[in-house]
Design a protein around this motif. Sequence first.
Motif, mmCIF file in Angstrom:
data_model
loop_
_atom_site.group_PDB
_atom_site.id
_atom_site.type_symbol
_atom_site.label_atom_id
_atom_site.label_comp_id
_atom_site.label_asym_id
_atom_site.label_seq_id
_atom_site.Cartn_x
_atom_site.Cartn_y
_atom_site.Cartn_z
ATOM 1 N N VAL A 342 34.980 16.720 -41.862
ATOM 2 C CA VAL A 342 34.890 15.797 -43.075
ATOM 3 C C VAL A 342 36.309 14.591 -43.286
ATOM 4 O O VAL A 342 37.018 14.542 -42.413
ATOM 5 C CB VAL A 342 35.803 16.899 -44.002
ATOM 6 N N LEU A 343 35.382 13.989 -44.578
ATOM 7 C CA LEU A 343 36.095 12.242 -44.427
ATOM 8 C C LEU A 343 36.352 12.391 -46.250
ATOM 9 O O LEU A 343 35.488 12.499 -46.577
ATOM 10 C CB LEU A 343 35.276 11.058 -43.765
ATOM 11 N N GLY A 344 37.756 12.149 -45.727
ATOM 12 C CA GLY A 344 38.435 11.423 -46.908
ATOM 13 C C GLY A 344 37.935 10.020 -47.525
ATOM 14 O O GLY A 344 36.684 8.952 -47.753
ATOM 15 N N LYS A 345 38.299 9.921 -49.123
ATOM 16 C CA LYS A 345 38.080 9.094 -50.237
ATOM 17 C C LYS A 345 38.551 7.946 -48.988
ATOM 18 O O LYS A 345 39.788 7.219 -48.363
ATOM 19 C CB LYS A 345 39.207 8.725 -50.720
ATOM 20 N N ASN A 363 41.983 7.475 -46.761
ATOM 21 C CA ASN A 363 42.042 5.615 -46.201
ATOM 22 C C ASN A 363 42.387 5.924 -45.016
ATOM 23 O O ASN A 363 43.206 5.450 -44.790
ATOM 24 C CB ASN A 363 43.684 5.940 -47.682
ATOM 25 N N THR A 364 41.857 6.443 -44.221
ATOM 26 C CA THR A 364 41.673 5.576 -42.837
ATOM 27 C C THR A 364 40.944 5.103 -42.657
ATOM 28 O O THR A 364 39.511 5.287 -42.920
ATOM 29 C CB THR A 364 41.941 7.615 -42.359
ATOM 30 N N LYS A 365 41.331 4.551 -41.367
ATOM 31 C CA LYS A 365 40.793 3.235 -40.840
ATOM 32 C C LYS A 365 39.981 3.799 -39.364
ATOM 33 O O LYS A 365 41.021 4.127 -38.763
ATOM 34 C CB LYS A 365 40.721 2.313 -41.067
ATOM 35 N N VAL A 381 45.520 6.608 -41.866
ATOM 36 C CA VAL A 381 46.364 6.675 -40.647
ATOM 37 C C VAL A 381 45.368 5.185 -40.090
ATOM 38 O O VAL A 381 43.971 4.550 -40.290
ATOM 39 C CB VAL A 381 44.912 7.707 -39.719
ATOM 40 N N LEU A 382 45.638 4.128 -38.687
ATOM 41 C CA LEU A 382 44.635 3.414 -38.419
ATOM 42 C C LEU A 382 44.509 3.523 -36.531
ATOM 43 O O LEU A 382 45.325 3.664 -35.983
ATOM 44 C CB LEU A 382 45.597 1.747 -38.325
ATOM 45 N N ASP A 398 50.217 7.767 -41.719
ATOM 46 C CA ASP A 398 50.597 6.636 -41.760
ATOM 47 C C ASP A 398 50.755 6.222 -40.319
ATOM 48 O O ASP A 398 51.222 5.082 -40.207
ATOM 49 C CB ASP A 398 51.658 6.179 -42.815
ATOM 50 N N CYS A 399 49.959 6.673 -39.077
ATOM 51 C CA CYS A 399 50.330 7.007 -37.461
ATOM 52 C C CYS A 399 49.335 5.752 -37.471
ATOM 53 O O CYS A 399 48.148 4.913 -38.174
ATOM 54 C CB CYS A 399 49.941 7.284 -36.769
ATOM 55 N N ILE A 400 49.752 4.492 -36.576
ATOM 56 C CA ILE A 400 48.485 3.416 -35.928
ATOM 57 C C ILE A 400 48.444 4.030 -34.807
ATOM 58 O O ILE A 400 49.462 4.375 -33.884
ATOM 59 C CB ILE A 400 49.139 2.310 -36.447
#
Lengths: 659, 448
Positions: A342-345, A363-365, A381-382, A398-400
Amino acid sequence: MEKKEIIQAVVVADNFSECFKPFTTFNSPALLPLVNVPMISYVLETLNRNSVEEVWIVSSTFPEKVREFIKRGIEEHLTWSVGMNVQVIACEVRSLGDAMRELDGKGMIRGDFILMNFDTITNAKLIPSILKAHKDNCKRDKETAMTVVYNKISSGQRTGNEVVIATNKRTKRLLFHQRIHPTNKEEKFKFPLEIFLDNKEVSLHHDLIDPQIAICSTSALPLFSDNFDYDTRDQFIRGIVMDQELQAASIYVEQLPIDQYAAKVSDWIAYHTISQDIMNRWVYPLVPDMGVCALKQQYLFLKNNIYRNNSVKVARNCSIKNDVVLHENVNIGDESLLARCVLGKNCIVGKNCTIRNAYIFDNTKISDNCKLENCIIGASVLINEDCTIKNGTVITNDCIIMKKEEHSGSLIQSKIPDDDDYLQDSFEKLNDKAYKYIENRESTRNDSEDDLDDQEDDDNDAEVYIKLIPKVPNYESSAYSSETDSDDDENDVGVAQEDSIIFLTEVIDSLKRGFDEKSNPDFLILEINSSRYAYNIQLNEVNFFVIKACFNLPVVLDHADALEGFKQVYNYLGDKVIKNYIKGDGAMVDCLNAIVECCEESEKLKPKLMKTLHFLYNEDILTEDIIISWYEDIDKNWVKVALNKFITWLQQESESDSE
Amino acid sequence: MEFQAVIFAAGIGTRFRDIVASRPKCLLPVGSFPLIFYPLNFCSKYGFEEVIIIVLESQKTEIAQRVSKLPLKMKYDFVCLNQEEDYGTADALRLVADRIKTDVLLISCDTITDVDFYPLLNLFRTNDASCVALFDSGSEENSNNIVVPGVKAKHKAERDLVGIDSKNNRLLFLASTTDFQDNFSLPAHLLRSFGEVDIYSNLTDAHMYLIKHWVINYISKSEKFSTIKGELLPFIIKKQLSKPPAAVTNRGLNISEVNFDTNDIFDHIERAELEKRIQETNLSPKSYSKKSKNSEMIKCFAYVAPQNSFCMRINTILNYCIINKKIASLLTDFNLPLISKNATIKSTQITDCCVAENCTIAEKTSIKNTIFGIGCHIEQRTRINDSILMSNVNVEEGVKLENCIICDKATIKMGSTLKNCLVGHNFIVTENTIKERVHLTGEGFMEI
């Protein structure tokens, strides 16, 4: 004209467990996205479809966020808001029992009501059939407190929600209730013989799970209020079923028809299976393309259970296998492979990535060449290039994650929770935006892995299985403190207020009487708990005062050797009362502080401090880790001196243990 | 021939010695017939032409004589048990094992039922069952409002716990409530495999079983069983869920190493070649799963008598009273006469009574709901209600009996009034005795 009865429902928006930590440290668990929709939407949707008109949501963690969500939902005319009045009650409760007592105090419930948790995902048709069954039960048996709804499952499944129950075959009255431990394999089930002698036909069920749906009578709320020790739904059910004479209340059982779905998102494993069930349309009509929550159609439903928003950009040569949900503006790069995820917006997936059994919030990349399997990735998250993340890793918002990192079965947060000072050490800093939680959990780890292996043998879907970190990362100071933190920031247990002095004398009285008359320790706990509520004492203070009371009993005070006196008390109260309160790390600290304060008050006890701690250590009330870390924090010189030898010994012990 | 029938008639009635006394239990009068008539009648009704009857050696002549006079057309094969030794039902079955060539119907001589046999039979046939047992659910309702003559002690029923799979009547568990103290424990795998199990505490085993032939072979080889209900049946039920020992499958390879002394139940299961093939080639996923593979080998089922039928074991005084109150309607259902042809009845007020051969009932008597055994003699101006009179009882003028059991050859002298009394064998109740709720036996008045 007769007034039409309004159908009311109560939704508890907390699960009072730590299974979704650390997401629950910054948001309500009820708003955790499940297939891109805040989890509580499913319950609201279900209630709306059951023509419920009034819903009370009881929320204690981040109630303002829940309220905000509801407010926005009503403004935007989300599907569940039509014809249903939803109210949020913000109150600080630490259990379902507390929530029910709170409701009872407010007196807003006027008739039978549906009681559900935010984490129950179901398409059950409770109305009219099950509500009618409940009303019939009430008509026949005036003492009906609750009709619990269970769901049939294929045997062999173990998620911790399964129950073994005995019911009267004719009336469906619940006679016995036992939750099945998710890892134990029982040899035998024991039932009280009475239930078979009193009921001619008894049905034993081992094929049911408890999705936490119930229809309650108005009498259920006062029952919670009358019994302070009913905290969970299970305690309530067991309390009523086991002492039927005492309570004059009864519980009945209804089963959902086989075509209806109900399950509880009790942990990340359940989160995974239920997400898959939603995508596989078992929970129809609560499926992504039917627009749970939103009024517009968000997804196209394509073959192989692929749900795709119109705005999704998918590179030509990437492969999207099956059971995939892609939300708005998802962008997937060349040669990537997606299955069961599942992938969010606004999620961006780079080139040549593999994503399997993963849940990625908004919003994760994810950069190129990453491999994500069996994991939960929070919002924003990035993840940089060439990472491998697998085996139940949970990464919060918000992790990187830096390039070429590999994570397996770990828990990564963007910052260290600031409320637990002494736990700073349990985090390994990966970078400014990633802290990995480390836990001494070899033993638990092995256990759970063994169990997972068993399960894999049982169902052939081993590949689907997400291996996830143990459910309760135990970095909480005590099981209850998260809700009470705001009140006792400075750990101000030493400051005795008027109420607490009265409370202490009450506890001493109770224990003294209990000790003299050798009455049932269970009743002592009840007494202590009810005084606790009467004087509004926080839990950690209760721990503190119970220990203090133990040392202030006449037996101890009058005894020449204070420790010997305490041992007598311990022999009688230890197993039931002391162990009931002193469990968890925070409680041990409370206990230690209480002992020190007692020593300061009594010259007789003071020289015995070391021996007392040693005794409690031997009795497994205190653990060496806690004693050592507490010792390091303490700023009282005489304590440091008195315990010096003991601590050295403990440290040696633990070293030799680890060798 | 698909089935053979075996009737156990060697019981001595330990639970109600007071009224059985020296006579064979199976000849206790029930209605106008002896007890054994009812299971025999059941067999005859469903087409059995030959019945094996197991009796005690000393009682054989008496029983054979009585049975031959019954209005049934069957061949009886009597097998005698030595009086000296203590035989259980399974022991007795072992003795007749060589006469049994097919699957078998076992009935105790004290079972009286009008249950339809076919559903039971269908359960046995369609499921390829190893064993089907008949259970009765109604006995407790019957026992209300019945005063047992002579006995003051409260009747305490022996209760069993019977576990039945709610979906397909599989019999999964059988034990007595007295086997447990405070907790009832059930093997967890039973619940795991079946999901839902119903435990009944109101069922009584009617002692009517349909059993596969191989089970008989098995007990004939195994000395460890003494009774069917107490030992054999629980054992087979338990074995349903256990695996056959590995030796069975390997036998072909290492025949010399297999120890044949271990008489394992799985060695005895007879299965047709076709069935084995079906089992082997079955592609249904169920047959591969661990559970069903073994459970297919031994299967026990329970048939619970429907509410509208009658089913009872006559092994206590209470049940003896109940059956005699019901027997009139039961006999009517069976199309059997209530009153024997050669009884002499001059009374005009006689309702719902069973009268056996050679009875004489004088005029000016009022008799209701009463059973008369062979050769009773009732004189004038007597009034008898709700009573049981066994054979050769003499009731003199002016006697009033209410809810009494009068045993063989007893005499009630003139003018006596008895209520709720039990009168023993050969006892003579003296003139003008007025008694209530006592047990009158040869040793004089004895109150219980």
